[in-house]
Design an enzyme around this catalytic site. Structure first.
Site, PDB file in Angstrom:
ATOM      1  CB  SER A  86       0.427  30.423 -15.171  1.00  0.00           C
ATOM      2  OG  SER A  86      -0.753  30.648 -15.910  1.00  0.00           O
ATOM      3  CE1 TYR A  99      -0.428  24.882 -15.421  1.00  0.00           C
ATOM      4  CE2 TYR A  99      -1.816  26.838 -15.599  1.00  0.00           C
ATOM      5  CZ  TYR A  99      -0.634  26.171 -15.890  1.00  0.00           C
ATOM      6  OH  TYR A  99       0.339  26.802 -16.619  1.00  0.00           O
TER       7      TYR A  99
END
Ligand code: NAP
Length: 205
Positions: A86, A99
């Protein structure tokens, strides 16, 4: 391209799934480790279970997936390992510490693997999307800049795999924005994320 799903946190389950798949379809040419979870990180870190799941799935899931196909690839001197990381890997965003950290770990792990496997016939591709419209983001109640459709993201991922790219970041607008945020002072980041943090779940555990 065949796809198969197994609980990526448990290596034996992953091994069995790969074995079954390879006996039906032949050796794995490309492994794309895409499974992932994302939870806001509680301000008091009390949502430890979700944080543990984040690292188990996002980081160990990638390692287990790669491990299940690497011996065969090394033996055949060919293959491609890819993981969907990501753009969150490049900055510790407030409220998303776990995350972001899990994706940063994926990027660094793949970087090391890429260098280690150079010259073996196996390439390693790190995919870093910005916001993509999927069930993961459908629950978000904040503005997601430069949100792209799942179809558009899939096309970008396919292109990166075909070109055997090392690192693919998209969309370019979000990639540039994250590049900018990386060098911004903490105070500015705090101000930009004030609304998100005040409405984010798990504020106090
Ligand atoms: N959506 C975004 O904006 C975005 C942006 C950047 C990166 N990503 C990354 O892209 C990847 C795909 O996410 P998505 O947006 O498609 O999210 P999603 O719609 O929530 O899909 C997540 C996928 O991961 C699987 N999964 C979760 N935990 C698993 C486990 N323990 N074992 C096996 N499979 C598991 C889920 O399987 P089940 O359906 O069987 O639960 C599902 O197929 C993730 O790594 C995510 O971090 C997403």
């Amino acid at each position: 391209m065949a796809s198969h799903s197994a609980d990526c946190r448990y290596p034996t389950e992953m091994d069995e799934a790969i074995k079954k798949l390879e006996s039906a379809l032949g050796p794995t040419d490309v492994m794309v480790a895409s499974a992932g979870v994302g939870y806001p990180t509680a301000i008091d870190l009390e949502n430890l279970e979700q944080t543990t799941e984040t690292f188990q799935t996002n980081v160990l899931g990638v390692i287990h997936a790669f491990r299940s196909v690497l011996p065969g690839m090394i033996h055949r001197k060919s293959g491609q390992l890819a993981a969907v990381s990501s753009l969150a890997a490049f900055k510790g965003f407030p409220g998303e510490s776990a995350y972001c950290a899990s994706k940063a770990a994926v990027n660094i792990f793949l970087e090391g693997m890429r260098i280690r496997l150079k010259g073996t016939g196996i390439v390693v591709t790190t995919i870093c999307p910005g916001f993509v419209k999927t069930p993961m983001t459908d629950i978000n109640n904040f503005h997601m800049p430069f949100l792209v459709s799942a179809e558009s993201a899939a096309q970008k991922i396919m292109k990166a795999l075909e070109k055997r790219q090392s690192v693919a970041c998209f969309p370019w607008q979000m990639s540039a924005l994250v590049g900018l945020l990386r060098v911004c002072p903490d105070r500015l980041i705090q101000w930009l994320f004030a609304d998100y943090n005040s409405s984010s779940p798990n504020q106090s555990g």
